[in-house]
Design an enzyme around this catalytic site. Sequence first.
Site, PDB file in Angstrom:
ATOM      1  N   ARG A 182       6.127  -0.324  -7.904  1.00  0.00           N
ATOM      2  CA  ARG A 182       5.108  -0.004  -8.907  1.00  0.00           C
ATOM      3  C   ARG A 182       3.788   0.185  -8.192  1.00  0.00           C
ATOM      4  NH1 ARG A 182       3.889  -3.608 -13.952  1.00  0.00           N
ATOM      5  NH2 ARG A 182       2.032  -2.338 -13.848  1.00  0.00           N
ATOM      6  N   LEU A 183       3.091   1.258  -8.519  1.00  0.00           N
ATOM      7  CA  LEU A 183       1.837   1.523  -7.810  1.00  0.00           C
ATOM      8  C   LEU A 183       0.751   0.507  -8.131  1.00  0.00           C
ATOM      9  CD1 LEU A 183       1.704   5.355  -8.242  1.00  0.00           C
ATOM     10  CD2 LEU A 183       1.949   4.137  -6.105  1.00  0.00           C
ATOM     11  N   ALA A 184       0.682   0.104  -9.389  1.00  0.00           N
ATOM     12  CA  ALA A 184      -0.405  -0.785  -9.796  1.00  0.00           C
ATOM     13  C   ALA A 184      -0.356  -2.102  -9.029  1.00  0.00           C
ATOM     14  CB  ALA A 184      -0.327  -1.048 -11.286  1.00  0.00           C
ATOM     15  N   LYS A 185       0.836  -2.508  -8.643  1.00  0.00           N
ATOM     16  CA  LYS A 185       0.973  -3.793  -7.965  1.00  0.00           C
ATOM     17  C   LYS A 185       0.674  -3.684  -6.472  1.00  0.00           C
ATOM     18  CE  LYS A 185       3.593  -6.394 -11.114  1.00  0.00           C
ATOM     19  NZ  LYS A 185       4.935  -6.414 -11.594  1.00  0.00           N
ATOM     20  N   ARG A 186       0.666  -2.472  -5.976  1.00  0.00           N
ATOM     21  CA  ARG A 186       0.437  -2.291  -4.548  1.00  0.00           C
ATOM     22  C   ARG A 186      -0.803  -1.415  -4.422  1.00  0.00           C
ATOM     23  NH1 ARG A 186       5.270  -1.782  -1.420  1.00  0.00           N
ATOM     24  NH2 ARG A 186       3.747  -1.313   0.202  1.00  0.00           N
TER      25      ARG A 186
END
Length: 329
Positions: free
Chosen positions: A260-264
């Site tokens: 997930r992009l938001a988490k990274r």
Amino acid sequence: MCSARAADAKVLCVRARFAPSPTGDLHLGGAWTALAAWVLARRRGGATVLRVEDLDTPRVRAGSAARIEEDLARLGLDWDEGPAPGGSYAPYTQSERGPLYEAALAELDRRGLVYPCDCSRKEIAARAATEASAPHGAELRYPGTCRDKSPGRSMRRDPALRLRVPEESAVRFVDAVQGAVEERVADAAGDFVLRRADGMFAYQLAVSIDDWAMGITDVVRGADLLPSTARQLLLVRLTGATFAPRYWHVPLVLASSGDRLAKRAALGTVRALFERGVAGEEIVGALAHGLGLASDARPRSPRELVDGPAEPALRRDPWTAPSFDPAVS
Ligand code: GLU
């Protein structure tokens, strides 16, 4: 800018918002949501509204809101209303909207719908786990421990303020992307927090009051927020609102690695792509195709997407972003 409601709650014009939290640079998932909101407004001759959600101060990063605005502009996404252009629903930054949340809280309190809770997170988790109705998902249902205690008692710690969710808390709505949703808030979330123990207004209160007060007709955001929607609709209904926005919960964007992009945060920021020489139009073209707003992924500006169905059938399941590697020839 046009107003969303007449006295009879009829919608006079479309107002779609993008509401980023300034906790880091704009990532592809944010650009995806912003693009969807922008196109949905422009295709119906409506207004685009940018709202900065900076209430969670420990997570806010100085300068991040300005960088997000710059990146959006570089993508060709302009905002009729927001912190920079202003507008008749100003201010557009949540940390400046405290009096509005205070007034909403006072109104709910006047209706007997607010109570203090001095439970710790640990106590709530322990009690919720012993209840037959304990949730299976990540969200914890508040078991109502403090609901019937005297609000004048001496508190063990600074209390949070919770909404006394009424028994008749069924909420039904049709999400324009994800379809029909039905939820009884009393079962799913229980009495949820309106103001945290540290004095911060909770996301659920701020976002629903803002969408209502700013006359937002179309809420566009990530599908991870779908489980919050019933709470938000219930909350504005309890403050006396007669109008509910349309929700478009767009699917999540995954990095090519599947994360997930938001988490990274470092992964897939729009800024990092710009710095690698990827053009805004290349990003917009790929996102538009992924969203179902364009039939191919060729580079294009947002303006080239304005001609198209006013009610597009947007993609429903997660989308894996391309890596935007320079073409090998
Ligand atoms: N500010 C939230 C975020 O950036 C979005 C809230 C919303 O769209 O309702 O994750």
